[in-house]
Design an enzyme around this catalytic site. Structure first.
Site, PDB file in Angstrom:
ATOM      1  N   LYS A  37       0.835  -1.205   0.000  1.00 51.84           N
ATOM      2  CA  LYS A  37       0.000   0.000   0.000  1.00 51.84           C
ATOM      3  C   LYS A  37       0.871   1.256   0.000  1.00 51.84           C
ATOM      4  CE  LYS A  37      -1.977  -1.012   3.900  1.00 51.84           C
ATOM      5  NZ  LYS A  37      -2.868  -0.884   5.080  1.00 51.84           N
ATOM      6  N   ARG A 139     -14.415  -0.797  11.141  1.00 53.92           N
ATOM      7  CA  ARG A 139     -13.888   0.196  10.224  1.00 53.92           C
ATOM      8  C   ARG A 139     -14.297  -0.141   8.796  1.00 53.92           C
ATOM      9  NH1 ARG A 139      -7.436   0.653   9.406  1.00 53.92           N
ATOM     10  NH2 ARG A 139      -7.926  -1.366   8.475  1.00 53.92           N
ATOM     11  N   TYR A 261      14.584  29.670  12.395  1.00 56.83           N
ATOM     12  CA  TYR A 261      13.348  30.394  12.688  1.00 56.83           C
ATOM     13  C   TYR A 261      13.073  30.467  14.186  1.00 56.83           C
ATOM     14  CZ  TYR A 261      12.120  30.180   7.728  1.00 56.83           C
ATOM     15  OH  TYR A 261      12.105  30.333   6.355  1.00 56.83           O
ATOM     16  N   MET A 309      11.601  24.119   5.928  1.00 55.13           N
ATOM     17  CA  MET A 309      10.947  23.439   4.814  1.00 55.13           C
ATOM     18  C   MET A 309      11.942  22.659   3.954  1.00 55.13           C
ATOM     19  SD  MET A 309       8.584  24.985   1.748  1.00 55.13           S
ATOM     20  CE  MET A 309       7.294  25.518   2.876  1.00 55.13           C
TER      21      MET A 309
END
Length: 368
Positions: A37, A139, A261, A309
């Protein structure tokens, strides 16, 4: 290592294959399938599937049809065949895709059963299907009242080729054996009432609970990548991946100078800092700012400041100069920086760490 990239994800397919063999050995007489998956847990479903096919794997599980189509096309291109199961069943109108690419839906409710039977009758083909039974996850899967409806009305299954009945376990290994045994007993009850077909219950860690959980097929997923399937015990599997980034700036920091930051790190003494070209956009956890560490030639360098990032900064003050160079490679994951240890430090699970690994990484596959 490639020279034109800032980062690299290395997947050792020989180790994946070795893990598959170990899991198949543990499963004894049961068939060992492979769950791939989410693009093979972020590591690349197609190259892994092709390598496992060489090991004799002939049953593959994915979550959605487009994942199954990608596997089927890769197999067809190489003249290979395999069973490809789609765990999340199918939406109305998707039946033609499943038939065209020989995908096997795991039917999760009576509506899907009805629609698949109607499609089989319309095309005049006895198409394969699996039945997904809910044994306690609440589920997906046929609850007891629905699979008993099928048992009471076997004509509802006419016209299709039932390959497998399966269920999903709530626990990964032995965290709650009382509930796991209850699920196994509910699965046994379902099998007794349904038409005879192969059965599958065990996922990665459940394989190690013993043969009473194996049935006809086991379905390892994350264990293929060497994530420890038996909790705090010694890992019987091999790590399969390493994450590398490159140094692209080194600078000296004076006392009182902040890094990154929000000034979350302020140097208490003169330090040397290297900037690595990997950040949270690549999937490295933001939360590991001022907590994680990387490996440079066997020396540990702590992350200082926030993970940004596209970059992170690490303290290389105590690392010999010979190991510090522009473009030099730094290991962020692998060796003794395991996926499990990163997940624990980040307050998450190994699944999420693997699946975060972004598409910006250059992927390199190793095999003999």
């Amino acid at each position: 290592m490639p020279t034109s990239t800032y980062s690299c994800l290395v997947v050792n397919l020989d180790h994946v294959a070795a893990n598959y063999r170990r899991l198949a050995e543990e499963a004894k007489t049961a068939e060992c399938a492979a769950v791939l998956k989410a693009d093979g847990y972020g590591m690349g479903a197609v190259p892994i599937a092709l390598r496992l096919h060489q090991e004799g794997c002939r049953s593959f599980f994915v979550a959605f049809a487009h994942e199954g189509v990608a596997l089927r096309e890769a197999f067809v291109d190489r003249g290979l065949d395999a069973h490809i199961y789609i765990l999340n069943g199918f939406f109305p109108g998707a039946e033609g895709t499943y038939a065209e690419f020989h995908l096997i839906p795991a039917l999760t409710d009576l509506d899907q059963v009805d629609r698949w039977q109607a499609f089989c009758h319309m095309t005049g083909r006895k198409l394969p299907a699996a039945l997904h039974i809910d044994t306690g996850m609440s589920r997906t899967g046929l609850p007891s009242k629905e699979y008993m409806a099928l048992a009471s009305n076997p004509e509802l299954l006419d016209g299709m080729d039932l390959k497998l009945v399966l269920s999903q376990m709530a626990y990964s290994h032995d965290e709650n054996m009382t509930f796991s045994i209850q699920q196994r007993q509910r699965f046994d009850q379902a099998i007794r009432h349904l038409p005879k077909m192969k059965a599958s219950l065990a996922k990665s860690g459940v394989i190690f609970l013993g043969p009473e959980f194996h049935y006809d097929m086991v379905r390892p997923g994350i264990a293929l990548h060497g994530i420890n399937p038996i909790n705090e015990k010694a890992n019987p599997l091999q790590q399969t991946m390493e994450l590398w980034g490159r140094i692209y700036q080194i600078q000296d920091v004076v006392v009182g100078q902040s890094i990154g930051y929000s000034q979350t790190f302020v140097a208490a003494s003169a330090r040397r800092v290297a900037t690595i070209g990997v950040g949270y956009a690549d999937g490295y956890p933001w939360v590991l700012g001022n907590k994680g560490q990387v490996d440079i030639a066997g020396y540990k360098a702590p992350i200082v400041g926030r993970v940004s990032m596209d970059v992170m900064t690490v303290d290389v003050t105590d690392i010999p100069e010979i190991h510090l160079e522009m473009g030099g490679w730094v290991r962020l994951m692998g060796g003794d920086i395991s996926v499990e240890s990163l997940a624990k430090l980040a307050g998450t699970v190994p699944y999420e760490i693997l699946l975060r690994m972004g598409k910006r990484f250059r992927r390199v596959y190793l095999q003999s």
